[in-house]
Design a protein around this motif. Structure first.
Motif, PDB file in Angstrom:
ATOM      1  N   LEU A  10      42.209  49.390  35.683  1.00 31.07           N
ATOM      2  CA  LEU A  10      42.926  48.860  36.834  1.00 31.07           C
ATOM      3  C   LEU A  10      42.025  48.858  38.070  1.00 31.07           C
ATOM      4  O   LEU A  10      40.914  49.406  38.053  1.00 31.07           O
ATOM      5  CB  LEU A  10      44.179  49.694  37.101  1.00 31.07           C
ATOM      6  N   ALA A  11      42.547  48.285  39.140  1.00 35.05           N
ATOM      7  CA  ALA A  11      41.754  48.143  40.365  1.00 35.05           C
ATOM      8  C   ALA A  11      41.285  49.505  40.882  1.00 35.05           C
ATOM      9  O   ALA A  11      40.188  49.631  41.413  1.00 35.05           O
ATOM     10  CB  ALA A  11      42.587  47.424  41.431  1.00 35.05           C
ATOM     11  N   ASP A  12      42.134  50.534  40.733  1.00 31.59           N
ATOM     12  CA  ASP A  12      41.746  51.843  41.252  1.00 31.59           C
ATOM     13  C   ASP A  12      40.846  52.608  40.280  1.00 31.59           C
ATOM     14  O   ASP A  12      40.557  53.780  40.494  1.00 31.59           O
ATOM     15  CB  ASP A  12      43.009  52.665  41.565  1.00 31.59           C
ATOM     16  N   GLY A  13      40.435  51.947  39.200  1.00 36.06           N
ATOM     17  CA  GLY A  13      39.523  52.611  38.270  1.00 36.06           C
ATOM     18  C   GLY A  13      40.225  53.369  37.170  1.00 36.06           C
ATOM     19  O   GLY A  13      39.575  53.892  36.272  1.00 36.06           O
ATOM     20  N   SER A  14      41.567  53.469  37.238  1.00 35.24           N
ATOM     21  CA  SER A  14      42.256  54.214  36.177  1.00 35.24           C
ATOM     22  C   SER A  14      42.336  53.339  34.917  1.00 35.24           C
ATOM     23  O   SER A  14      42.230  52.113  34.987  1.00 35.24           O
ATOM     24  CB  SER A  14      43.641  54.648  36.637  1.00 35.24           C
ATOM     25  N   ILE A  15      42.526  54.005  33.819  1.00 38.88           N
ATOM     26  CA  ILE A  15      42.447  53.352  32.516  1.00 38.88           C
ATOM     27  C   ILE A  15      43.821  53.353  31.869  1.00 38.88           C
ATOM     28  O   ILE A  15      44.519  54.371  31.902  1.00 38.88           O
ATOM     29  CB  ILE A  15      41.468  54.132  31.601  1.00 38.88           C
ATOM     30  N   ILE A  16      44.188  52.243  31.275  1.00 41.46           N
ATOM     31  CA  ILE A  16      45.384  52.227  30.440  1.00 41.46           C
ATOM     32  C   ILE A  16      44.942  51.911  29.019  1.00 41.46           C
ATOM     33  O   ILE A  16      44.330  50.868  28.763  1.00 41.46           O
ATOM     34  CB  ILE A  16      46.390  51.166  30.932  1.00 41.46           C
ATOM     35  N   THR A  17      45.220  52.840  28.149  1.00 45.76           N
ATOM     36  CA  THR A  17      44.807  52.628  26.766  1.00 45.76           C
ATOM     37  C   THR A  17      45.811  53.312  25.851  1.00 45.76           C
ATOM     38  O   THR A  17      46.742  53.980  26.305  1.00 45.76           O
ATOM     39  CB  THR A  17      43.378  53.148  26.524  1.00 45.76           C
ATOM     40  N   GLY A  18      45.657  53.121  24.563  1.00 49.06           N
ATOM     41  CA  GLY A  18      46.587  53.720  23.614  1.00 49.06           C
ATOM     42  C   GLY A  18      45.831  54.561  22.605  1.00 49.06           C
ATOM     43  O   GLY A  18      44.603  54.544  22.576  1.00 49.06           O
ATOM     44  N   ASP A  19      46.579  55.294  21.798  1.00 49.88           N
ATOM     45  CA  ASP A  19      45.904  56.172  20.849  1.00 49.88           C
ATOM     46  C   ASP A  19      46.032  55.663  19.416  1.00 49.88           C
ATOM     47  O   ASP A  19      45.832  56.399  18.480  1.00 49.88           O
ATOM     48  CB  ASP A  19      46.417  57.601  20.964  1.00 49.88           C
TER      49      ASP A  19
ATOM     50  N   LYS B 181      38.756  45.884  29.612  1.00 50.72           N
ATOM     51  CA  LYS B 181      39.170  44.645  30.261  1.00 50.72           C
ATOM     52  C   LYS B 181      39.708  45.000  31.650  1.00 50.72           C
ATOM     53  O   LYS B 181      40.440  45.989  31.792  1.00 50.72           O
ATOM     54  CB  LYS B 181      40.273  43.993  29.428  1.00 50.72           C
ATOM     55  N   ILE B 182      39.325  44.200  32.643  1.00 48.37           N
ATOM     56  CA  ILE B 182      39.799  44.467  34.005  1.00 48.37           C
ATOM     57  C   ILE B 182      41.204  43.880  34.180  1.00 48.37           C
ATOM     58  O   ILE B 182      41.447  42.719  33.859  1.00 48.37           O
ATOM     59  CB  ILE B 182      38.837  43.829  35.034  1.00 48.37           C
ATOM     60  N   TYR B 183      42.127  44.713  34.670  1.00 44.92           N
ATOM     61  CA  TYR B 183      43.451  44.193  35.037  1.00 44.92           C
ATOM     62  C   TYR B 183      43.624  44.371  36.528  1.00 44.92           C
ATOM     63  O   TYR B 183      43.858  45.483  37.027  1.00 44.92           O
ATOM     64  CB  TYR B 183      44.553  44.914  34.279  1.00 44.92           C
ATOM     65  N   ASP B 184      43.459  43.294  37.245  1.00 45.65           N
ATOM     66  CA  ASP B 184      43.515  43.330  38.713  1.00 45.65           C
ATOM     67  C   ASP B 184      43.828  41.911  39.159  1.00 45.65           C
ATOM     68  O   ASP B 184      42.935  41.164  39.580  1.00 45.65           O
ATOM     69  CB  ASP B 184      42.160  43.801  39.258  1.00 45.65           C
ATOM     70  N   PRO B 185      45.124  41.512  39.076  1.00 43.53           N
ATOM     71  CA  PRO B 185      45.471  40.101  39.305  1.00 43.53           C
ATOM     72  C   PRO B 185      44.987  39.570  40.653  1.00 43.53           C
ATOM     73  O   PRO B 185      44.817  38.361  40.809  1.00 43.53           O
ATOM     74  CB  PRO B 185      47.000  40.111  39.237  1.00 43.53           C
ATOM     75  N   ALA B 186      44.749  40.463  41.613  1.00 43.07           N
ATOM     76  CA  ALA B 186      44.353  40.010  42.940  1.00 43.07           C
ATOM     77  C   ALA B 186      42.865  39.687  43.012  1.00 43.07           C
ATOM     78  O   ALA B 186      42.395  39.089  43.970  1.00 43.07           O
ATOM     79  CB  ALA B 186      44.677  41.090  43.965  1.00 43.07           C
ATOM     80  N   SER B 187      42.130  40.091  41.995  1.00 44.20           N
ATOM     81  CA  SER B 187      40.669  39.995  42.089  1.00 44.20           C
ATOM     82  C   SER B 187      40.146  38.873  41.221  1.00 44.20           C
ATOM     83  O   SER B 187      40.777  38.460  40.240  1.00 44.20           O
ATOM     84  CB  SER B 187      40.063  41.331  41.650  1.00 44.20           C
TER      85      SER B 187
END
Lengths: 631, 237
Positions: free
Chosen positions: A399-408, A577-583
């Motif tokens: 995400l934009a703030d550098g945090s990660i969303i992932t699964g296990d 993958k970057i998720y940042d719709p504003a960027s």
């Protein structure tokens, strides 16, 4: 009379059966064992005996010997939870890689003795069979000397007289150089008895004998030359270690043998060049069985014959695999980044710019652009395809703030911020730490992976051969021998042929050829072909490359292409993958260098690992066998 | 007929039960009970090494084929082995450890004869190539600083050069080249004064967070694969 009748009758019956002598009656030929005369009654019988001896050759890595024989040495990550010990232990056993099969040697000696004596074989058949058996024997002695150093050189079948004193059967170890000399002289002695036939791949040919000679002489030469760096790795009797003065003689022989193959006197061999795409072409060297000009001697497999292997089953990309398994061999970033750029320079993969900001890529493959074609031919990269299906390797969203969303889990789904529909947040091929069969290093292996339909299913398996000697290695052997003999120009000529086939068309000139270059070229060309351990051993680099120290990212990305660069832990390269719709970077890819969580050990090659342990049983039975040094 | 057969089988079962229960005592030895323990020392000073890397061997003769009982020293150079009573020979194989073990004239490791009668403590005297003297390890501001001096012990013909000095820091008390979260290394060429060596590392973030680390200094000797270490210390950050 009536009274005597039964007695007469029984006497008659007895005499009737008694006609057969007792010894004949008891002497029944077994139906499951052939006598030597029967086994050598004709060329086809002798050939089937020989086929068994071929089958018992020992390879460091073999396709039917399990994928694990290709793993290890930080060149790959083992993505099977039962094998994580490879990256969790801190050293190798002294016994690792040992071989001591004198039962095999005895059978080879018996074959040679019996075939020599066989009256039913024609002279020409006999000559070829004998040369083949001697080739197999020399090749196995070569395999032993690589692992054990000098071993007892037994060239005849030994018989015990049951006299209670076996000391006459106890042979001491020969010198290491004597075993290499034996391999070289055998190759010279038999080469003219073997057919100069490039179409013959699975039986010994003249080129196979020369390729064996060339490799053996090169090994002996480098042990002589680089052994001075490890004076502790030697024995006073010469069972381990070769005097430095012998180096040039061996290098000269290696170069001669290689040039004999290159000149075509053993049949016409050439680099494989049949596909326009250089990476596909490189992968195809190991798949094409239709008059492949590059392979010299192979271990062949055949579908529906019983001799097939499950390498593709074990290592195919997990997503869309023909079985619920695969993905075990994950080439490490250590190896991937070693493939050089097309301008002949080394560089780490650009994950960040000079200021440390991540580099954003439109396509997953972009980061690998402009590299040695052998990279994509050896490794399945994220964003590339196998068998027409794209692999799905990505570790999550950032995400934009550098945090990660992932699964296990493979292809796990989660909601992204600001949405309420779960979407896939990790690839179906991983990478997920400790999730076996996914690409935990971010890569899958491509070498030997069979794209034929059914090759990835357990019921069919694959018939891709294992190449034991191939033409490109002969060229690299020639280059190394020429370099060591002070002919860098000749060396460059041979090396450039191999490099041009990989798309590295800017030729190296004599001044570019260094020891580091030689080491590097073999590592990338011959990756996963069972060479790295023996190469590192003979250059006496093993204890420096696998020095047991922890590895940091800066260790990893510095000094690429340096021969003694330490490589003790396999690293991974994970795409996000970057998720940042504003960027404007939304949907682009970044890469992160990570150490897989399961990697907790370091590879430490101890000086006692240079020559494998000869076990106590062997040394107790034969006190003349001296112990290996540093164990 | 049928019932008699039954009888016999019960009888057999009973006999085998007896045999099984009785056999345990008769056939087997008592397990070994004598503990041999000790550490490697130089003039009584303990020599610290890396765990599981420096090996020793114990031989007992008179039982047919000869094979060693092998073991490795732990970080503090301590060994321990549970044995039967009897006479053993102890060696440290050539090429093991950052020290010299006495050798026979032929270059084979010389042995120490140990007569085990019950528990025994026996320290093994070795001669290290170098020793780390007066190690001072301190922590503060998330940094670990170490100072020490290096004393060369073996100065005769078999003396060896110093290769490098490293400071290792780890979360757990296993601290070595293989087990550390951060390290700093000074190669021999960069050591101006062996009597005054200073090393410093910045402790990286640890998960889960902890406010202490373990540290020790390791010395690499050229041509010797095992490092010699200073005693382990626990440091509060």
């Amino acid at each position: 009379m009536k009274r005597y009748f039964p007695h007469i009758l029984s006497a008659l019956l007895l005499s009737a059966t008694g006609c057969k002598k007792d010894s004949d009656f008891l002497n029944v030929q077994p139906t499951s064992i052939l006598t030597p005369e029967q086994a050598f009654a004709g060329p086809s019988q002798a050939l089937s005996v020989l086929a068994d001896l071929y089958n018992r050759q020992v390879d460091f890595s073999s396709l039917d010997g399990g994928w694990v024989s290709f793993a290890d040495f930080s060149e790959s990550f083992p993505s099977e939870n039962g094998q994580t010990g490879i990256v969790q232990r801190n050293s190798w056993d002294f016994g690792a890689w040992g071989t001591w099969d004198y039962g095999y040697i005895r059978h080879l000696n018996l074959f040679i003795e019996r075939a020599t004596a066989a009256p039913a074989l024609s002279d020409s058949d006999k000559k070829r069979f004998l040369a083949e058996a001697r080739f197999l024997r020399a090749n196995y002695y070569f395999e032993m000397v690589k692992r054990m150093g000098g071993v007892p050189l037994i060239l005849e079948s030994l018989e015990y007289d049951f006299g209670g004193d076996p000391t006459y059967l106890q042979y001491p170890r020969a010198k290491e150089s004597e075993i290499y000399d034996f391999v070289i002289s055998e190759a010279e002695a038999i080469k003219n008895d073997l057919p100069a036939d490039p179409g013959e791949k699975s039986r010994a040919t003249r080129a196979a004998a020369l390729a064996m000679e060339c490799r053996a002489a090169l090994y002996a030469g480098s042990i002589a030359k680089y052994g001075v760096n490890t004076p502790q790795v030697s024995l006073p009797g010469g069972e381990v270690g070769i005097p430095a003065s012998m180096a040039n003689g061996y290098y000269t022989k290696a170069l001669q043998a290689a040039q004999e193959i290159i000149s075509g006197s053993a049949g016409t061999y050439a680099l494989y060049n049949r596909k326009p795409d250089l990476s596909d072409n490189f992968a195809n060297i190991f798949l094409d069985k239709n008059g492949n000009p590059e392979s010299i001697w192979i271990e062949d497999f055949k579908l529906k014959s019983g001799k097939v292997h499950g390498f593709t089953v074990a290592n195919q990309p997990r997503y869309g695999a023909e079985e619920e398994e695969g993905g075990r061999l994950n080439p490490s970033l250590n190896l991937v980044q070693a493939f050089e750029k097309l301008d002949n320079t080394f560089a780490p993969l650009p994950v960040a710019d000079a200021d440390g900001n991540p580099v954003y890529y439109e396509n997953l493959l972009d980061i690998f652009a402009g590299r040695d074609a052998r990279l994509a031919g050896t490794v399945i990269l994220p964003g590339s395809a196998f068998r027409g299906r794209n692999v799905d390797i990505w570790a999550g969203y950032q995400l934009a703030d550098g945090s990660i969303i992932t699964g296990d889990d493979r292809g796990a789904q989660k909601e992204l911020p600001g949405t309420n529909t779960p979407v896939q947040v990790v690839g179906f091929d991983g990478p997920v730490n400790a999730k076996e069969f996914t690409a935990q290093s971010g890569f899958y292996i491509r070498k030997y992976l069979d794209p034929a339909p059914g090759a990835g299913s357990r019921g069919t398996n694959s018939e891709v051969p294992f190449i034991r000697y191939r033409y490109a290695e002969v060229l690299l052997n020639a280059a190394e021998a020429a370099f060591e003999l002070g002919q860098p120009g000749t060396a460059a000529g041979y090396m450039n042929q191999v490099r041009a086939r990989a798309g590295l068309v800017i030729p190296l000139d004599a001044a570019d050829i260094t020891f580091d270059r030689i080491v590097h070229e073999r590592r990338v060309e011959l990756a996963f072909e069972g060479h790295i351990l023996f190469d590192m051993k003979r250059w006496r680099l093993a204890h420096r490359v696998w020095d047991g120290a922890q590895m940091s990212v800066s260790d990893l990305t510095s000094n690429i292409g340096e021969a003694a660069k330490h490589s003790t832990q396999p690293y991974a390269l994970w795409p996000y993958k970057i998720y940042d719709p504003a960027s404007t970077n939304n949907g682009k890819w970044i890469y992160k260098i990570v150490r897989p969580a399961l990697v907790t050990g370091t590879n430490r090659f101890r000086l006692g690992n240079y020559y494998s342990f000869i076990n106590d049983e062997i040394r107790s039975n034969n006190p003349k066998i001296v112990r290996q040094p540093n164990q | 007929m049928q019932s008699r057969y039954h009888h016999t089988s019960y009888f057999l079962l009973l006999i085998s039960c007896f045999l099984l229960s009785g056999g345990c005592k008769k056939d087997n030895y008592d397990p070994p009970a004598a503990q041999l323990t000790g550490r490697i020392v130089y003039n009584g000073e303990p020599v610290n090494v890396e765990y599981n890397q420096v090996s020793y061997q114990l031989y007992q003769f008179g039982f047919g084929k000869v094979g060693p009982i092998e073991g490795t020293f732990n970080q503090e150079g301590v060994y321990s082995q549970v044995l039967f009573n009897g006479e053993y020979k102890f060696i440290i194989p050539n090429g093991q450890g950052p020290f010299r073990w006495k050798q026979t004239g032929a270059g084979a490791p010389d042995s120490v004869t140990i007569n085990i009668q019950g528990n025994q403590t026996l320290d093994m005297e070795v001669t290290p190539y170098y020793l780390i003297r007066s190690p001072q390890l301190t922590a503060g501001n998330n940094k670990v600083t170490a100072t020490c001096s290096i004393e060369q012990i073996i100065t005769d013909a078999s003396a060896r050069d110093l290769e490098s000095v490293s400071l290792y820091v780890n979360k757990t008390q296993f601290v070595s080249g293989a087990d550390n979260i951060e390290s700093a290394t000074l190669s021999a060429a960069d050591i101006a004064d062996p009597d005054n060596v200073t090393l410093q590392v910045t402790v990286p973030a640890m998960t889960p967070a902890q406010d202490y680390v373990y540290a020790r200094i390791g010395l690499k000797i050229a041509g010797v694969e095992d490092r010699i270490f200073s005693p382990l210390v626990r440091l509060d950050l």
